[in-house]
Design a protein around this motif. Structure first.
Motif, mmCIF file in Angstrom:
data_model
loop_
_atom_site.group_PDB
_atom_site.id
_atom_site.type_symbol
_atom_site.label_atom_id
_atom_site.label_comp_id
_atom_site.label_asym_id
_atom_site.label_seq_id
_atom_site.Cartn_x
_atom_site.Cartn_y
_atom_site.Cartn_z
ATOM 1 N N VAL B 46 0.850 -1.195 0.000
ATOM 2 C CA VAL B 46 0.000 0.000 0.000
ATOM 3 C C VAL B 46 0.883 1.241 0.000
ATOM 4 C CG1 VAL B 46 -1.701 1.320 1.289
ATOM 5 C CG2 VAL B 46 -1.914 -1.149 1.153
ATOM 6 N N ALA B 47 1.913 1.235 0.866
ATOM 7 C CA ALA B 47 2.799 2.400 0.977
ATOM 8 C C ALA B 47 3.545 2.632 -0.333
ATOM 9 C CB ALA B 47 3.771 2.200 2.134
ATOM 10 N N ILE B 48 4.067 1.553 -0.927
ATOM 11 C CA ILE B 48 4.854 1.719 -2.161
ATOM 12 C C ILE B 48 3.966 2.217 -3.307
ATOM 13 C CG2 ILE B 48 6.119 0.444 -3.949
ATOM 14 C CD1 ILE B 48 7.333 -1.200 -1.659
ATOM 15 N N PHE B 49 2.763 1.635 -3.410
ATOM 16 C CA PHE B 49 1.852 2.105 -4.457
ATOM 17 C C PHE B 49 1.550 3.586 -4.278
ATOM 18 C CE2 PHE B 49 0.645 -2.319 -5.529
ATOM 19 C CZ PHE B 49 0.707 -2.186 -6.902
ATOM 20 N N ARG B 50 1.446 4.023 -3.018
ATOM 21 C CA ARG B 50 1.139 5.422 -2.768
ATOM 22 C C ARG B 50 2.218 6.332 -3.360
ATOM 23 N NH1 ARG B 50 0.558 9.596 -3.061
ATOM 24 N NH2 ARG B 50 -0.403 11.246 -1.826
ATOM 25 N N PHE B 51 3.475 5.860 -3.352
ATOM 26 C CA PHE B 51 4.554 6.722 -3.843
ATOM 27 C C PHE B 51 4.780 6.601 -5.346
ATOM 28 C CE2 PHE B 51 5.552 6.524 0.687
ATOM 29 C CZ PHE B 51 5.467 7.881 0.939
ATOM 30 N N THR B 52 4.143 5.607 -5.982
ATOM 31 C CA THR B 52 4.274 5.534 -7.443
ATOM 32 C C THR B 52 3.106 6.257 -8.102
ATOM 33 O OG1 THR B 52 3.001 3.500 -7.513
ATOM 34 C CG2 THR B 52 5.377 3.260 -7.345
ATOM 35 N N TRP B 53 2.246 6.839 -7.285
ATOM 36 C CA TRP B 53 0.970 7.350 -7.780
ATOM 37 C C TRP B 53 0.998 8.866 -7.821
ATOM 38 C CZ3 TRP B 53 -3.135 8.527 -3.728
ATOM 39 C CH2 TRP B 53 -4.292 9.040 -4.314
ATOM 40 N N ASP B 54 0.620 9.424 -8.965
ATOM 41 C CA ASP B 54 0.526 10.871 -9.102
ATOM 42 C C ASP B 54 -0.917 11.270 -8.810
ATOM 43 O OD1 ASP B 54 0.469 13.482 -9.764
ATOM 44 O OD2 ASP B 54 1.077 13.225 -11.867
ATOM 45 N N ALA B 55 -1.147 11.787 -7.612
ATOM 46 C CA ALA B 55 -2.514 12.062 -7.161
ATOM 47 C C ALA B 55 -3.202 13.137 -8.003
ATOM 48 C CB ALA B 55 -2.501 12.472 -5.691
ATOM 49 N N THR B 56 -2.415 13.964 -8.677
ATOM 50 C CA THR B 56 -3.048 15.015 -9.484
ATOM 51 C C THR B 56 -3.530 14.466 -10.826
ATOM 52 O OG1 THR B 56 -0.888 15.623 -10.363
ATOM 53 C CG2 THR B 56 -1.697 16.869 -8.459
ATOM 54 N N ALA B 57 -2.962 13.345 -11.265
ATOM 55 C CA ALA B 57 -3.314 12.814 -12.577
ATOM 56 C C ALA B 57 -4.374 11.723 -12.494
ATOM 57 C CB ALA B 57 -2.073 12.265 -13.280
ATOM 58 N N VAL B 58 -4.283 10.869 -11.484
ATOM 59 C CA VAL B 58 -5.201 9.727 -11.364
ATOM 60 C C VAL B 58 -5.951 9.836 -10.041
ATOM 61 C CG1 VAL B 58 -5.376 7.217 -11.353
ATOM 62 C CG2 VAL B 58 -3.555 8.317 -12.649
ATOM 63 N N PRO B 59 -7.288 9.872 -10.064
ATOM 64 C CA PRO B 59 -8.021 9.933 -8.794
ATOM 65 C C PRO B 59 -7.798 8.666 -7.966
ATOM 66 C CG PRO B 59 -9.475 10.280 -10.679
ATOM 67 C CD PRO B 59 -8.153 9.862 -11.221
ATOM 68 N N ALA B 60 -7.791 8.807 -6.661
ATOM 69 C CA ALA B 60 -7.557 7.661 -5.759
ATOM 70 C C ALA B 60 -8.520 6.526 -6.065
ATOM 71 C CB ALA B 60 -7.713 8.107 -4.309
ATOM 72 N N MET B 61 -9.769 6.884 -6.381
ATOM 73 C CA MET B 61 -10.785 5.867 -6.606
ATOM 74 C C MET B 61 -10.472 5.000 -7.822
ATOM 75 S SD MET B 61 -13.125 5.088 -4.820
ATOM 76 C CE MET B 61 -14.291 6.090 -3.943
ATOM 77 N N ASP B 62 -9.698 5.541 -8.783
ATOM 78 C CA ASP B 62 -9.352 4.757 -9.968
ATOM 79 C C ASP B 62 -8.222 3.782 -9.690
ATOM 80 O OD1 ASP B 62 -11.271 6.106 -11.256
ATOM 81 O OD2 ASP B 62 -9.942 7.335 -12.506
ATOM 82 N N LEU B 63 -7.366 4.131 -8.735
ATOM 83 C CA LEU B 63 -6.195 3.294 -8.483
ATOM 84 C C LEU B 63 -6.442 2.283 -7.356
ATOM 85 C CD1 LEU B 63 -3.256 2.874 -9.355
ATOM 86 C CD2 LEU B 63 -2.581 4.376 -7.487
ATOM 87 N N ALA B 64 -7.243 2.683 -6.359
ATOM 88 C CA ALA B 64 -7.403 1.856 -5.153
ATOM 89 C C ALA B 64 -7.840 0.416 -5.447
ATOM 90 C CB ALA B 64 -8.351 2.535 -4.184
ATOM 91 N N PRO B 65 -8.834 0.179 -6.313
ATOM 92 C CA PRO B 65 -9.222 -1.218 -6.543
ATOM 93 C C PRO B 65 -8.081 -2.049 -7.129
ATOM 94 C CG PRO B 65 -10.898 0.268 -7.388
ATOM 95 C CD PRO B 65 -9.720 1.114 -7.032
ATOM 96 N N ALA B 66 -7.281 -1.422 -8.022
ATOM 97 C CA ALA B 66 -6.149 -2.155 -8.592
ATOM 98 C C ALA B 66 -5.187 -2.570 -7.499
ATOM 99 C CB ALA B 66 -5.442 -1.284 -9.627
ATOM 100 N N VAL B 67 -4.870 -1.625 -6.598
ATOM 101 C CA VAL B 67 -3.941 -1.919 -5.506
ATOM 102 C C VAL B 67 -4.513 -3.028 -4.621
ATOM 103 C CG1 VAL B 67 -2.781 -0.942 -3.502
ATOM 104 C CG2 VAL B 67 -3.087 0.442 -5.554
#
Lengths: 245, 235
Positions: B46-67
């Motif tokens: 969870v922590a590592i995914f958080r740092f590979t994620w650009d919060a301004t480009a991809v909404p959290a809701m789009d990435l969270a299910p994948a993670v």
């Protein structure tokens, strides 16, 4: 080490007789000549598709390879695996192994020719369409089936474990197809194998003749390679039996 | 466990399976080796995914299910590897097979222990995901919990079978992901799709088709793996 409870007393060749020195393989030669004829006819004597151009001629390789690898090859693998668990005949195991390898080859042809066609017709090498995704996962399944076979030394254990995997994979394929089908499908629907094709053919006669020839040639080649691979499996089993008593 | 008298009779399928699952879970509870490893893996992911994620480009809701489903799959595999490795030590598997317990019950017990393991790891991973990705807390989460449970049943059934297969090979743990992952495809695709629908606040009915596939997979593969399991043991 070896099995005690399940020694099979039926008169099938559990230890195969070493095959006699193979002469000229007429079957393989015939299949290769047929393939050569199909390629020459497709390239030089069949008109190019008006819309898609010359790249459409990949269809004469792509579809027969899919019929041979996906339907005949994987079908054989599934049936041999299921029946093996029931009758425990080594010949079924060797047939399953052979069809897995030849199918993997055919599926690799399908997965290579498909993107080349897709690049010029769809404008992209790969799409996550239902048919493409199913084929890709089937390719992975057959590949891991073969890796599993390579990871077990003892022939009886290898046959049993790989038959378990082959049987479960047969159950899995409809599920994979159903799930990936719920995504949008972009692949042209099958235009050759469908019920109404008998009454109203969708291909012009010249193309249909070329397709018929290449499908026959490829299926012949599939069985020629299967036969060759099966002989190799029999010879390997015989050598192992001689080396290990 | 107490010594078994010769006249001992197996008390039945469910009782046998439950006893074996309890044994495995007790070992896990006392050593906590795989469970801790899986939990740390889930939290780190969870922590590592958080740092590979650009919060301004991809909404959290789009990435969270994948993670969520990546963590689910791989932390599940961590637990499955241990399932039969435990029995390999001191050839405990031979003793298990010599016991009056049916082989189907051995499978059910192993799968049940793995199910508890997977669900326990997710009980930690889900809140961590919601916390670190700042997901809104709403009623959709109950649906997600139900999906995780359904997917965990399928994953445990198929995973337990392939853990048994892999434990009989030279490559052992290395082979398990390769054998099991293609089988997780029709489990992870519907689960991920359904959780996207629910986390976005849409009604359960929109995810009905995906849930039906999940349920069908659970039923078919739990049955098929129970039938196939004895073939992985025969000596």
């Amino acid at each position: 080490m070896t099995s005690v409870s399940n020694v099979d007393t039926r008169p099938h060749p559990r230890v195969a007789a070493p095959p006699t020195a193979a002469g000229f393989d007429w079957f393989l030669a015939l299949a290769l000549v047929a393939c050569g004829a199909a390629v020459v006819r497709a390239l030089f004597f069949t008109p190019a598709d008006a819309m898609l151009g010359d790249v459409q001629k990949l269809f004469y390789v792509h579809v027969p390879a899919a019929i041979a690898g996906l339907y005949i090859g994987c079908g054989l693998l599934a049936v041999c695996s299921l029946v093996y668990l029931w009758v425990k005949d080594d010949r079924l195991d060797r047939l399953a192994e052979s069809s897995a390898e030849v199918s993997l080859l055919c599926m690799t042809v399908v997965l290579t020719t498909g993107p080349i066609w897709g690049r010029s017709s769809w404008g992209t090498w790969w799409v996550w369409d239902a048919r493409l995704t199913s084929t890709l996962f089937l390719w992975f399944l057959v590949l891991s089936y073969l890796v599993l076979r390579g990871a077990v030394e003892q022939p009886e254990t290898r046959a049993r474990l790989s038959a378990v995997m082959g049987s479960l994979a047969a159950l899995l394929v409809p599920f994979i197809h159903l799930t990936v089908y719920l995504f949008r499908s972009q692949h042209p629907s099958p235009i050759v194998i469908r019920p109404e094709a008998l009454t109203s053919p969708s291909l012009p006669p010249e193309m249909a003749a070329t397709f018929g020839l290449s499908a026959t040639a490829f299926i012949l080649l599939f069985f020629a390679m299967l036969r060759l691979r099966y002989r190799l499996a029999t010879a390997t089993a015989a050598r192992n039996a001689m080396e290990h008593g | 466990m107490s010594a078994t008298p010769l006249s001992y009779r197996s008390p039945g399928f469910v009782a046998d399976a439950w006893r074996l699952a309890k044994k495995d879970l007790l070992i896990e509870f006392r050593t906590r080796s795989a469970f801790l490893a899986a939990c740390v893996f889930a939290l780190l992911s969870v922590a590592i995914f958080r740092f590979t994620w650009d919060a301004t480009a991809v909404p959290a809701m789009d990435l969270a299910p994948a993670v969520l489903w990546v963590i689910f799959t791989f932390s599940g595999l961590l637990g499955l590897n241990r399932s039969f490795a435990v029995e390999q030590a001191d050839r405990a598997m031979d003793a298990l097979l010599a016991s009056p317990m049916s082989r189907e019950a051995v499978f059910a017990g192993k799968a049940l222990a793995n199910l508890v393991f997977v669900v326990a790891v997710q009980a930690l991973a889900l809140p961590a995901l919601a916390l670190f990705f700042g997901l809104p807390v709403g009623s959709g989460w109950w649906g997600v919990v139900a999906i995780v449970l359904l997917a965990a049943i399928g994953l445990s059934a198929v995973g337990t079978l392939f853990a048994a297969v892999a434990s009989n090979t030279r490559l052992a743990e290395m082979l398990l992901p390769m054998l099991a992952l293609p089988f997780f495809v029709p489990l992870i695709i519907p689960a991920a799709q359904a959780s996207v629908i629910l986390l976005n606040g849409r009604p359960m009915a929109d995810a009905a088709n995906w849930l039906k596939i999940l349920l069908a997979f659970d039923i078919v593969f739990t049955a098929a793996c129970t039938v196939a399991f004895p073939y992985t043991l025969e000596e």
